[in-house]
Scaffold this motif. Structure first.
Motif, short mmCIF file in Angstrom:
data_model
loop_
_atom_site.label_atom_id
_atom_site.label_comp_id
_atom_site.label_asym_id
_atom_site.label_seq_id
_atom_site.Cartn_x
_atom_site.Cartn_y
_atom_site.Cartn_z
N HIS A 248 0.83 -1.35 -0.11
CA HIS A 248 0.18 -0.03 -0.09
C HIS A 248 0.74 1.41 0.04
O HIS A 248 0.39 2.41 -0.54
N ARG A 249 2.06 1.20 0.80
CA ARG A 249 2.96 2.16 0.68
C ARG A 249 4.48 1.57 0.56
O ARG A 249 4.43 0.45 1.17
N VAL A 250 5.39 2.40 0.06
CA VAL A 250 6.81 2.03 -0.15
C VAL A 250 7.35 3.18 0.71
O VAL A 250 7.24 4.37 0.74
N ALA A 251 8.30 2.61 1.86
CA ALA A 251 9.10 3.60 2.48
C ALA A 251 10.47 3.51 1.97
O ALA A 251 10.96 2.26 1.88
N MET B 50 20.54 6.12 5.74
CA MET B 50 21.55 6.65 6.92
C MET B 50 20.43 6.90 8.25
O MET B 50 20.40 7.76 8.68
N GLY B 51 19.65 5.87 8.45
CA GLY B 51 18.81 5.79 9.71
C GLY B 51 17.71 6.68 9.55
O GLY B 51 17.26 6.91 10.61
N GLU B 52 17.30 7.28 8.37
CA GLU B 52 16.19 8.22 8.36
C GLU B 52 15.20 7.57 7.16
O GLU B 52 15.82 6.90 6.35
N ILE B 53 13.96 7.82 7.44
CA ILE B 53 12.95 7.44 6.65
C ILE B 53 12.80 8.82 5.61
O ILE B 53 12.51 9.80 5.96
N ILE B 54 13.49 8.66 4.35
CA ILE B 54 13.50 9.88 3.23
C ILE B 54 12.23 10.31 3.04
O ILE B 54 11.72 11.14 2.87
N GLU B 55 11.39 9.21 2.48
CA GLU B 55 10.28 9.58 1.80
C GLU B 55 9.28 7.94 1.92
O GLU B 55 9.62 7.05 1.79
N THR B 56 7.94 8.14 1.87
CA THR B 56 7.18 7.35 1.95
C THR B 56 5.89 7.62 1.13
O THR B 56 5.34 8.75 0.92
N ALA B 57 5.45 6.62 0.08
CA ALA B 57 4.57 7.12 -0.75
C ALA B 57 3.67 5.61 -1.25
O ALA B 57 4.50 4.72 -1.29
N PRO B 58 2.61 5.79 -1.77
CA PRO B 58 2.23 4.60 -2.42
C PRO B 58 2.94 4.10 -3.48
O PRO B 58 3.74 5.03 -4.27
N ARG C 141 7.47 8.81 -9.52
CA ARG C 141 7.98 10.27 -9.26
C ARG C 141 8.61 10.21 -7.72
O ARG C 141 7.88 10.81 -6.99
N PRO C 142 9.87 9.62 -7.62
CA PRO C 142 10.51 9.79 -6.38
C PRO C 142 10.68 11.15 -5.73
O PRO C 142 11.05 12.05 -6.68
N GLY C 143 10.32 11.53 -4.64
CA GLY C 143 10.52 12.78 -4.37
C GLY C 143 11.77 13.27 -3.85
O GLY C 143 12.22 14.42 -3.96
N SER C 144 12.75 12.48 -3.71
CA SER C 144 14.25 13.09 -3.58
C SER C 144 15.13 12.43 -4.33
O SER C 144 15.15 11.25 -4.97
N GLU C 145 16.47 12.95 -4.55
CA GLU C 145 17.38 12.51 -5.31
C GLU C 145 17.92 11.06 -4.84
O GLU C 145 18.30 10.33 -5.50
#
Lengths: 242, 221
Positions: free
Chosen positions: A204-207, A211-219, A226-230
């Protein structure tokens, strides 16, 4: 069902989880991906306190995992965990592997536990392997027994830590198929995996973690288109074009 | 002449068998007690409770690093100075049990350490508590590593039990000493003593190598 609030964890100097905030609802399937060492495995290992957290709050099924007073046996009984290396008990048959915890933790009578165990092993397509020892099974079959071992506790949540990474390619699909079915039945799942086909189809979502952080989460549709980050783009370009 | 001595020796055979009984009693009791204590210590050591582990480690090192004869003397001759008076037999059993426990503790701790960490994690993740993990997951697997050297250790301990003859326990070795004063054929007398030890130990030596073979052959059955 699972809620991380600004969770931090250190391995000595290493800051492996850096301010994780994440909510997973009941019946949701979340796929976590990211480069190795990004903290994905640690993230899900915190959920049943295989790893303790040092800061923040982690609430699972209404129970505070970060609180040392929480009855962990009760919580762990509600969470199935599938390991990369299967970790089946080599001295027990498939059926004994799946019935041990129901009998000892849930105090289910042997006969009921065995009925339940047979049902779970049939569900993962191993109804004919009840009395085989792990060493007599292929990698894919072993991992399916491991999934059945989790299911046999009738958990509310199933966690998968790279469940297909140790498998030969031809065995990956039989394991993913079992997981697809589980997702369809409405199991709450967090899956750490590099199987992007599975993510696209089932999650339903992919995270994305780095480096220990969740950069983005989206369906998934959005995540892959359209990945949000480089960093996400870079990671996807590496694993999707290989 | 020799046949005369053999006859004389044959006459004292009941005495030797009684001594053998004593050897079996001292070793048997000590091995049972030592095994029980050794497993408890080994499990504690493997659990890594800092203070306990440190204390046990120091004790094991002291016992392994000093002659058994000296330990027996300390228990038998020095403890009375502190008001603990022991007969030779209990002193012997205590000394040998302690020695056994120290060696077995190391064997057990090593066996437990040989069980992959993933086994414990899998058991933890299904909600099994510490004791259940030990009982159903860790020990059954560790026993494969523990059993062959454990039986080997039994052999060494049975032979070490000859030391307790020094404080007057009339075991087979002591019977040898006493007999050789009447039958001045040392080779013959102690040949018989050696034979009696061998009769007990040989089956255990065999058992150890059988276990070694069986335990190293994977989990395919």
């Amino acid at each position: 069902m699972i809620e991380f609030k600004d969770v931090h964890k250190w391995f000595g100097e290493l800051h492996v989880l850096n301010g994780i905030s994440l909510t997973v609802d009941a019946a949701e399937v979340l796929v976590v991906c990211g480069p190795s060492g990004s903290g994905k495995s640690t993230l899900i290992r915190c959920i049943n306190r295989l790893e303790p957290i040092q800061k923040g709050e982690l609430v699972v099924d209404g129970m505070k995992v970060h609180d040392s007073r929480t009855n962990m046996t009760k919580l762990r009984a509600e969470i199935g965990f599938v390991f990369q290396q299967f970790n089946l008990y080599p001295h027990m048959t498939a059926l004994q592997n799946v019935t041990l915890a129901p009998m000892k933790v849930r105090k289910t009578p042997r006969k009921d536990a065995e009925d339940q165990g047979r049902y779970c092993l049939e569900k993962v397509g191993l109804g004919d392997k009840l009395n085989q020892y792990p060493a007599q099974l292929s990698g894919g079959q072993q991992q399916r027994v491991a999934i059945a071992r989790g299911l046999c506790m009738r958990p509310k949540i199933m966690l998968f830590d790279e469940p297909t990474s140790a498998l030969d390619p031809e065995m990956i699909n039989e394991v993913l198929e079992v997981m697809r079915n589980l997702a369809r039945e409405g199991m709450t799942m967090i899956v750490v995996t590099h199987e992007m086909g599975f993510a696209r189809e089932v999650a339903h979502r992919v995270a994305f973690m780095d480096m220990g952080e969740i950069i983005e989460t989206a369906p998934p549709a959005e995540f892959f288109a359209r990945p949000g980050s480089e960093r996400t783009k870079l990671f996807l370009s590496k694993i999707l074009t290989h | 002449m020799l046949s005369f001595y053999i006859e004389q020796l044959a006459g004292s055979l009941p005495f030797f068998l009684k001594g053998l009984g004593m050897t079996v009693a001292v070793s048997g009791l000590s091995l049972v007690a030592g095994t029980v204590i050794g497993f408890v210590w080994g499990i504690v050591r493997a659990k890594r409770v800092r203070v306990l582990t440190l204390l046990l480690g120091a004790w094991v090192d002291v016992i392994r690093g000093t002659p058994f004869l000296v330990q027996v003397f300390i228990i038998f001759f020095l403890l009375p100075e502190f008001g603990i008076q022991l007969e030779a037999f209990p002193a012997a059993v205590i000394a040998l049990s302690n020695l056994a426990a120290c060696f077995i503790c190391e064997i057990v701790a090593a066996g437990i350490a040989a069980v992959p960490a993933g086994q414990r994690e899998a058991a933890t993740s299904t909600g099994l508590n510490w004791f259940q993990q030990l009982r159903y997951i860790v020990l059954p697997q560790a026993m494969r590593v523990i059993l062959p050297p454990l039986v080997g250790q039994y052999v060494l301990l049975i032979k070490d039990s000859s030391v307790v003859s020094a404080i007057g326990v009339v075991d087979v070795t002591r019977v040898g000493w006493l007999t050789v004063q009447r039958v001045p054929q040392g080779l013959l007398v102690f040949g018989l003593v050696a034979l009696l030890y061998f009769v007990i130990c040989y089956p255990l030596v065999q058992l150890s190598s059988i276990l070694e073979k069986r335990m190293s052959s994977g989990y395919n059955r």
